[in-house]
Design a protein around this motif. Structure first.
Motif, PDB file in Angstrom:
ATOM      1  N   MET A   1       0.876  -1.145  -0.132  1.00  0.00           N
ATOM      2  CA  MET A   1      -0.140  -0.071   0.058  1.00  0.00           C
ATOM      3  C   MET A   1       0.949   1.388  -0.044  1.00  0.00           C
ATOM      4  N   LYS A   2       0.776   2.138  -0.972  1.00  0.00           N
ATOM      5  CA  LYS A   2       1.260   3.517  -0.930  1.00  0.00           C
ATOM      6  C   LYS A   2       1.112   4.396   0.193  1.00  0.00           C
ATOM      7  N   ARG A   3       2.236   5.133   0.589  1.00  0.00           N
ATOM      8  CA  ARG A   3       1.849   6.223   1.691  1.00  0.00           C
ATOM      9  C   ARG A   3       2.025   7.594   1.052  1.00  0.00           C
ATOM     10  N   THR A  22      -7.493   7.943   2.117  1.00  0.00           N
ATOM     11  CA  THR A  22      -7.532   6.660   2.728  1.00  0.00           C
ATOM     12  C   THR A  22      -8.594   5.571   2.176  1.00  0.00           C
ATOM     13  N   TYR A  23      -9.676   6.202   1.715  1.00  0.00           N
ATOM     14  CA  TYR A  23     -10.723   5.677   1.053  1.00  0.00           C
ATOM     15  C   TYR A  23     -10.544   5.092  -0.161  1.00  0.00           C
ATOM     16  N   ALA A  24      -9.333   5.756  -0.677  1.00  0.00           N
ATOM     17  CA  ALA A  24      -8.877   5.384  -2.135  1.00  0.00           C
ATOM     18  C   ALA A  24      -8.070   4.214  -2.171  1.00  0.00           C
ATOM     19  N   GLY A  25      -7.443   3.744  -0.830  1.00  0.00           N
ATOM     20  CA  GLY A  25      -6.582   2.877  -0.553  1.00  0.00           C
ATOM     21  C   GLY A  25      -5.032   3.030  -0.029  1.00  0.00           C
ATOM     22  N   TYR A  26      -5.051   4.442   0.066  1.00  0.00           N
ATOM     23  CA  TYR A  26      -3.709   4.870   0.449  1.00  0.00           C
ATOM     24  C   TYR A  26      -3.463   4.733   2.091  1.00  0.00           C
ATOM     25  N   ARG A 105     -10.485  19.979  -6.792  1.00  0.00           N
ATOM     26  CA  ARG A 105     -11.397  18.774  -6.740  1.00  0.00           C
ATOM     27  C   ARG A 105     -10.951  17.604  -6.127  1.00  0.00           C
ATOM     28  N   MET A 106     -11.542  16.966  -5.338  1.00  0.00           N
ATOM     29  CA  MET A 106     -11.009  15.768  -4.882  1.00  0.00           C
ATOM     30  C   MET A 106     -10.649  14.834  -5.647  1.00  0.00           C
ATOM     31  N   ASP A 107     -11.258  14.623  -7.162  1.00  0.00           N
ATOM     32  CA  ASP A 107     -10.970  13.765  -8.224  1.00  0.00           C
ATOM     33  C   ASP A 107      -9.681  14.256  -8.710  1.00  0.00           C
ATOM     34  N   ASP A 108      -9.507  15.494  -8.735  1.00  0.00           N
ATOM     35  CA  ASP A 108      -8.203  16.062  -9.147  1.00  0.00           C
ATOM     36  C   ASP A 108      -6.995  15.623  -8.263  1.00  0.00           C
ATOM     37  N   VAL A 109      -7.132  15.695  -7.127  1.00  0.00           N
ATOM     38  CA  VAL A 109      -6.036  15.323  -6.026  1.00  0.00           C
ATOM     39  C   VAL A 109      -5.769  14.053  -6.422  1.00  0.00           C
ATOM     40  N   LEU A 110      -6.963  13.065  -6.484  1.00  0.00           N
ATOM     41  CA  LEU A 110      -6.636  11.686  -6.412  1.00  0.00           C
ATOM     42  C   LEU A 110      -6.054  11.391  -7.713  1.00  0.00           C
ATOM     43  N   SER A 111      -6.365  12.001  -8.764  1.00  0.00           N
ATOM     44  CA  SER A 111      -5.810  11.630  -9.956  1.00  0.00           C
ATOM     45  C   SER A 111      -4.444  11.955 -10.203  1.00  0.00           C
ATOM     46  N   THR A 112      -4.064  13.025  -9.596  1.00  0.00           N
ATOM     47  CA  THR A 112      -2.612  13.552  -9.614  1.00  0.00           C
ATOM     48  C   THR A 112      -1.741  12.890  -8.588  1.00  0.00           C
ATOM     49  N   VAL A 113      -2.013  12.296  -7.548  1.00  0.00           N
ATOM     50  CA  VAL A 113      -1.644  11.266  -6.762  1.00  0.00           C
ATOM     51  C   VAL A 113      -1.419  10.210  -7.441  1.00  0.00           C
TER      52      VAL A 113
END
Length: 120
Positions: A1-3, A22-26, A105-113
């Motif tokens: 799991m990525k940190r 966390t919900y996305a698995g990190y 936007r949360m989607d942008d944060v998640l996709s950037t990560v």
């Protein structure tokens, strides 16, 4: 799991981003400023850093430079997440890998990560 290490002095934003990641698995660690982030990194090296720019004690730009100067951390991807105006008019590239305009936007944060971790 990525940190993921989240660095921001806005508690509510840290909580929201931490929950989403966390919900996305990190696995997520949080720090309130650059000094706190460096202390976290001494204990547990993250796979990516997402940091604000304007914070007390040590700002995000100083944190980014400190991470880049440390031999073991230099290749860790960094996303800058800020509402501040950032100028990149110098000939040197910025010490971060991605820029997110606050409030992103949360989607942008998640996709950037995800994108930065895939490149790393």
């Amino acid at each position: 799991m990525k940190r993921v290490l989240l660095v921001d002095d806005e508690y509510e934003l840290l909580e929201a981003l931490s929950f989403a990641l966390t919900y996305a698995g990190y696995e997520v660690d949080c720090a309130r400023d650059g000094c706190d982030a460096l202390a976290h990194m001494q204990r547990q090296v993250p796979d990516i850093v997402v940091t604000d720019l304007m914070m007390p004690d040590m700002d995000g730009a100083s944190l980014c430079r400190s991470v880049r100067e440390h031999p073991q951390w230099a290749r860790i991807p960094i996303a800058l997440h800020t509402s501040a105006h950032v100028e990149c008019g110098t000939s040197e590239p910025p010490p971060w890998d991605a820029f997110l305009r606050k409030p992103a936007r949360m989607d942008d944060v998640l996709s950037t990560v995800e994108r930065l971790l895939t490149r790393a």
